[in-house]
Design a protein around this motif. Structure first.
Motif, PDB file in Angstrom:
ATOM      1  N   GLY A 226       0.838  -1.191   0.000  1.00  0.00           N
ATOM      2  CA  GLY A 226       0.000   0.000   0.000  1.00  0.00           C
ATOM      3  C   GLY A 226       0.867   1.233   0.000  1.00  0.00           C
ATOM      4  O   GLY A 226       1.809   1.339  -0.792  1.00  0.00           O
ATOM      5  N   LYS A 227       0.592   2.178   0.923  1.00  0.00           N
ATOM      6  CA  LYS A 227       1.385   3.407   0.992  1.00  0.00           C
ATOM      7  C   LYS A 227       1.578   3.798   2.453  1.00  0.00           C
ATOM      8  O   LYS A 227       0.600   3.950   3.201  1.00  0.00           O
ATOM      9  N   ASP A 228       2.847   3.933   2.878  1.00  0.00           N
ATOM     10  CA  ASP A 228       3.130   4.436   4.222  1.00  0.00           C
ATOM     11  C   ASP A 228       2.551   5.849   4.344  1.00  0.00           C
ATOM     12  O   ASP A 228       2.737   6.680   3.446  1.00  0.00           O
ATOM     13  N   ALA A 229       1.864   6.106   5.456  1.00  0.00           N
ATOM     14  CA  ALA A 229       1.309   7.442   5.667  1.00  0.00           C
ATOM     15  C   ALA A 229       1.055   7.659   7.155  1.00  0.00           C
ATOM     16  O   ALA A 229       0.908   6.700   7.922  1.00  0.00           O
ATOM     17  N   HIS A 230       0.984   8.906   7.561  1.00  0.00           N
ATOM     18  CA  HIS A 230       0.790   9.259   8.968  1.00  0.00           C
ATOM     19  C   HIS A 230      -0.606   8.843   9.414  1.00  0.00           C
ATOM     20  O   HIS A 230      -1.603   9.160   8.750  1.00  0.00           O
ATOM     21  N   THR A 231      -0.691   8.160  10.550  1.00  0.00           N
ATOM     22  CA  THR A 231      -1.997   7.679  11.022  1.00  0.00           C
ATOM     23  C   THR A 231      -2.892   8.795  11.516  1.00  0.00           C
ATOM     24  O   THR A 231      -4.114   8.647  11.564  1.00  0.00           O
ATOM     25  N   GLY A 232      -2.282   9.933  11.891  1.00  0.00           N
ATOM     26  CA  GLY A 232      -3.099  11.009  12.428  1.00  0.00           C
ATOM     27  C   GLY A 232      -3.575  12.004  11.393  1.00  0.00           C
ATOM     28  O   GLY A 232      -4.644  12.611  11.564  1.00  0.00           O
ATOM     29  N   SER A 233      -2.813  12.191  10.331  1.00  0.00           N
ATOM     30  CA  SER A 233      -3.140  13.277   9.400  1.00  0.00           C
ATOM     31  C   SER A 233      -3.616  12.800   8.034  1.00  0.00           C
ATOM     32  O   SER A 233      -3.891  13.627   7.165  1.00  0.00           O
ATOM     33  N   THR A 234      -3.732  11.489   7.838  1.00  0.00           N
ATOM     34  CA  THR A 234      -4.217  10.972   6.557  1.00  0.00           C
ATOM     35  C   THR A 234      -5.705  10.645   6.684  1.00  0.00           C
ATOM     36  O   THR A 234      -6.085   9.792   7.500  1.00  0.00           O
ATOM     37  N   PRO A 235      -6.555  11.285   5.889  1.00  0.00           N
ATOM     38  CA  PRO A 235      -8.000  11.001   5.975  1.00  0.00           C
ATOM     39  C   PRO A 235      -8.292   9.525   5.687  1.00  0.00           C
ATOM     40  O   PRO A 235      -7.605   8.882   4.887  1.00  0.00           O
ATOM     41  N   MET A 236      -9.313   9.010   6.318  1.00  0.00           N
ATOM     42  CA  MET A 236      -9.639   7.592   6.191  1.00  0.00           C
ATOM     43  C   MET A 236      -9.896   7.194   4.742  1.00  0.00           C
ATOM     44  O   MET A 236      -9.496   6.112   4.301  1.00  0.00           O
ATOM     45  N   ASN A 237     -10.532   8.070   3.992  1.00  0.00           N
ATOM     46  CA  ASN A 237     -10.880   7.707   2.618  1.00  0.00           C
ATOM     47  C   ASN A 237      -9.724   7.870   1.639  1.00  0.00           C
ATOM     48  O   ASN A 237      -9.868   7.595   0.451  1.00  0.00           O
TER      49      ASN A 237
END
Length: 416
Positions: A226-237
């Motif tokens: 998938g894609k590494d991304a910040h858990t707090g600032s990445t929208p769920m969708n």
């Protein structure tokens, strides 16, 4: 031929003492063992086993995969040997009996024959197969697999552990490379004694499991990207969550196994999550699905259905997916004659018994392709195995070894 009387039994105390002495090598942190294959502890365990074999008058052979063969001569020089054996290597958090009982039970059979001055027509051989567990060097049953022609030796030698060390280099390092060609030995028959590693025999209050079949297996290694991304600032969708993909595929594996009942199992047993940080959405997950069944049709169907469902899940979540088979063997039907010898032995000795299917893979599953083969199982407490709390009783160990003694003697032929 001398008849096999119900009073012909092994020395249970001596067997137990040997099991406890071997358990002193490579002790675990919680009462079990950590004697992984081709470690210094494995080398020490091998040396102790060899010293016991030599004291029993056996001749030791060693092949280029490190398989150990301790031979007792028969009266007929043309007769093929009857083999007994299992493995001395353990899981990193293994018990004292998984595999070890089959090797030291075989040695105890020989010691008993020596005590009673019993001669056999066929030679008898006790075997320690290298790297049955497959924890350090995958796959499991590696050396018996080379012996049976399932793998090439070059491929096996190149298998790497987590530190990048190869099987071939480590076998050489510990000094257990033999000069025998792997698979050159011929067999009249083979018997493997093992703890059940499941709860059935104890629950049914049976002393002996007469193993008629072995489950087939598929190990499917799944790489989800998938894609590494910040858990707090990445929208769920907007997430491309490899961890979510693994979770749904794990549930799919369970549901597929449940839909193939009875006699089918499946689970995810290993996973690596990247980057494995508490505040990063996983960009990659590698996990392994383990499907097993004694029914080839069900085994094949589970793999096919899982691969289709996993692809569907990945597409729904926008994930990349690779599924690679990393372990496989078809279901095994053990030799009817050897199975009958085990059942007859349990009957003769007065031990309660039942037919059972082996849920785990064993060296006997490969050897069954080469020679008539059967397995004997004894209960283990709570069905627990691959755990330092693995436990059996002295009486269970003795009963299983008594049955192996009788089955082997029936097959090897007693000489008056």
């Amino acid at each position: 031929m001398t008849s096999l009387g119900k009073n012909l039994k092994i020395n249970g105390d001596r067997l137990w003492d040997s099991l406890m002495e071997m358990a002193q090598i490579g002790p675990g942190v919680a009462g079990g063992n950590n004697r992984q294959t081709l470690t210094d502890e494995d080398a020490e365990g091998r040396a102790l086993f060899q010293s016991w074999c030599e004291a029993a008058g056996l001749t030791m052979g060693l092949d280029t995969m490190g398989n150990m063969f301790a031979s007792r001569a028969g009266t007929d020089p043309e007769a093929l040997p009857v083999y007994m054996g299992s493995h001395l290597d353990t899981q990193p958090t293994g018990g004292k009996y998984d595999g070890v009982l089959g090797v030291l039970g075989g040695l105890e059979v020989i010691r008993t024959l020596n005590d009673l001055e019993i001669k056999t027509k066929h030679p008898i051989v006790v075997t320690n197969w290298t790297n049955e567990e497959g924890t350090r060097f995958a796959p499991a049953m590696l050396a018996s697999g080379v012996f049976a022609g399932k793998h090439t030796q070059d491929w096996a030698y190149g298998r790497e552990d987590a530190e990048g060390k190869t099987f071939g280099d480590e076998l050489k390092r510990i000094g257990w490379v033999g000069d025998e060609e792997v698979g050159a030995r011929k067999m009249h028959a083979m018997f493997e004694l093992h703890i059940e590693q499941g709860p059935i025999l104890e629950a049914e209050t049976k002393d002996i499991g007469v193993v008629t079949h072995g489950q087939g297996l598929w190990w499917l290694q799944c790489t989800v990207t998938g894609k590494d991304a910040h858990t707090g600032s990445t929208p769920m969708n907007m997430r491309v969550n490899a961890g979510l993909g693994m979770a749904r595929m794990t549930e799919a594996a369970h549901q597929i196994a449940m839909a193939h009942q009875p006699h089918a199992v499946g689970a995810v047993g290993h996973c690596d999550v990247y980057p494995n940080s508490r505040n990063v959405i996983p960009g990659k997950v590698v996990f392994t699905v383990d499907f097993r069944s004694p029914d080839l049709g069900k085994l094949t169907s589970m793999r096919t259905q899982f691969e289709a469902k996993a692809a569907e899940i990945a597409a729904d979540l926008g994930l990349g997916l690779e599924v690679e088979p990393v372990g496989h063997f078809d279901p095994v039907t053990f030799d009817a004659g050897c199975v009958a010898a085990v059942r007859d032995a349990a009957e003769r000795l007065g031990y309660s018994h039942m037919d059972i299917v082996s849920g785990a893979g064993h060296d006997a599953c490969w050897i069954n392709d080469l020679a008539p083969t059967a397995m004997i199982m004894c209960p283990c407490v709570g069905g627990l195995s691959h755990n330092e709390a693995e436990d059996i009783s002295k009486e269970w160990a003795a009963a299983g070894t008594d049955v192996m003694l009788h089955a082997v003697l029936e097959t090897a032929g007693i000489v008056d």
